[in-house]
Scaffold this active site. Structure first.
Site, PDB file in Angstrom:
ATOM      1  N   ASN A   1      32.086  66.187  -1.718  1.00 20.19           N
ATOM      2  CA  ASN A   1      33.462  66.599  -1.408  1.00 20.19           C
ATOM      3  C   ASN A   1      34.277  66.375  -2.686  1.00 20.19           C
ATOM      4  O   ASN A   1      33.739  65.972  -3.728  1.00 20.19           O
ATOM      5  CB  ASN A   1      34.018  65.863  -0.170  1.00 20.19           C
ATOM      6  CG  ASN A   1      34.229  64.373  -0.405  1.00 20.19           C
ATOM      7  OD1 ASN A   1      34.204  63.886  -1.543  1.00 20.19           O
ATOM      8  ND2 ASN A   1      34.422  63.631   0.662  1.00 20.19           N
TER       9      ASN A   1
ATOM     10  N   GLY B   1      23.169  60.628   7.910  1.00 19.25           N
ATOM     11  CA  GLY B   1      21.897  61.314   8.133  1.00 19.25           C
ATOM     12  C   GLY B   1      21.806  61.836   9.559  1.00 19.25           C
ATOM     13  O   GLY B   1      21.538  63.018   9.797  1.00 19.25           O
TER      14      GLY B   1
ATOM     15  N   ASP C   1      29.567  66.238   7.281  1.00 16.73           N
ATOM     16  CA  ASP C   1      28.216  66.203   7.861  1.00 16.73           C
ATOM     17  C   ASP C   1      27.953  67.465   8.679  1.00 16.73           C
ATOM     18  O   ASP C   1      26.857  68.032   8.625  1.00 16.73           O
ATOM     19  CB  ASP C   1      28.050  64.965   8.753  1.00 16.73           C
ATOM     20  CG  ASP C   1      28.173  63.678   7.963  1.00 16.73           C
ATOM     21  OD1 ASP C   1      27.863  63.693   6.756  1.00 16.73           O
ATOM     22  OD2 ASP C   1      28.590  62.662   8.550  1.00 16.73           O
TER      23      ASP C   1
END
Ligand code: ATP
Ligand code: RIB
Length: 301
Positions: free
Chosen positions: A183, A41, A242
């Site tokens: 992914n 996050g 990310d």
């Protein structure tokens, strides 16, 4: 002004570089140890905030010294942390990462990240009401993730859901989000009976599968679109996904097309992996513009 709200994990990464990965019961000598900032996050929030203003983080850290450092790091990246709770009785999230020949193995310990209680306050509701895009991953409890997705569906808030690390996801849940970005290995767990080509065709303009050095595959409703990765020599690919997700989010809220946003995300990820640490190489807008591959039409001021 576009607001991105990232709801997810905030962790410390403990990174060992080694030429030999030990078998169970074995001890080997490593080359280097470093502590760096991580958590999927937080990584996605930092990737977005290096490019775009108005990024807010929602989540939880512990009362330990790591918790304060994690908050300070987000703040120094211009991320609003007023909705990150500090919880007692749980350590801040952490990840033990082994880097071996530019590839990594990660053990993630959720700690305080699993104490995020969901949309429990007017403060979070107010923040979500201002959001142009809500970004989620899987390093917090499934119940809370689903609550946020349901809230966003009911309130017409677009959601970018990066299902990492992999968890089984129902078709019903995937139908509710705007962008879904596994992914390749996460794709296989979520869609065990489909090839990547079959999967993207089922979810046009929603399912974007990141394929490492190959790039990203999606379907635009008419045809399959393969957006190639940029050719670079990686130093540390931790956080590549990310960086892709955070930069893609920044581009989408800016109004860029899906294809350009994917290219933009690929470029940010390719710059990021040329430096150590999940967040260490995440590019600023200036660094994006400094790349020979930056496209003028992207027009970020
Ligand atoms: P991680 O778990 O390491 O954060 P991931 O497995 O979630 O990453 P990947 O699919 O490996 O995600 O990579 C995400 C994006 O990063 C790719 O779509 C690509 O744009 C970029 N990328 C990753 N590896 C490379 C590479 N070796 N060369 C260029 N770009 C890369
Ligand atoms: O995606 C990379 C991140 O996943 C690392 O920063 C680590 O925190 C792990 O959980």
């Amino acid at each position: 002004m576009s607001n991105i709200v990232v709801i997810g994990s905030i962790s410390t990464d403990f990174v060992v570089t080694t030429e030999i990965s030990p078998k169970l019961g074995e001890t080997v000598e490593g080359l280097n140890f470093e502590r760096s900032f991580g958590g999927k996050g937080a990584n996605q929030a930092v990737a977005a905030a290096r490019i775009s203003n108005n990024v807010s983080m929602v989540g939880a850290v512990g009362m330990d010294s790591f918790g304060q450092e994690l908050l300070d790091n987000l703040t120094s990246n211009c991320i609003d942390v007023s909705n990150v709770e500090r919880v007692t009785g749980f350590p801040s999230g952490s990840a033990v990462i082994t880097l071996n020949k530019n590839d990594n193995a990660i053990i993630y310990v959720a700690g305080a990240n699993n104490q995020f209680q969901g949309i429990t306050s007017d403060k979070i509701l107010n923040l979500l009401a201002q959001a142009d895009l809500v970004v989620l991953q899987n390093e917090m409890p499934q119940e809370q993730i689903e609550q946020v997705i349901d809230y966003c569906l009911d309130n017409d808030k677009p959601v970018l859901y990066n299902p990492a690390p992999a968890r089984v996801a129902s078709k019903e849940l995937i139908d509710k989000v705007t962008y879904f970005t596994p992914n390749e290995s996460e794709f296989k767990i979520i869609f065990p009976n489909l090839t990547v080509s079959e999967g993207v065709k089922k979810y046009p303009n929603k399912l974007l599968v990141t394929l490492g050095s190959k790039g990203v595959l999606y379907h635009d409703g008419q045809r399959e679109v393969m957006v190639p990765a940029y050719r670079v020599k990686p130093i540390d690919t931790t956080g590549a996904g990310d960086t892709f997700n955070g930069a893609f989010a920044a581009a989408i809220v800016k109004g860029m097309s899906i294809e350009d946003s994917v290219k933009f995300g690929n470029l940010a990820a390719s710059l990021s992996i040329q430096k150590f640490g999940a967040q260490g190489g995440m590019p600023t807008m200036e660094e994006m513009k400094g790349s020979a591959w930056y496209e003028e039409k992207w027009d970020f001021e």
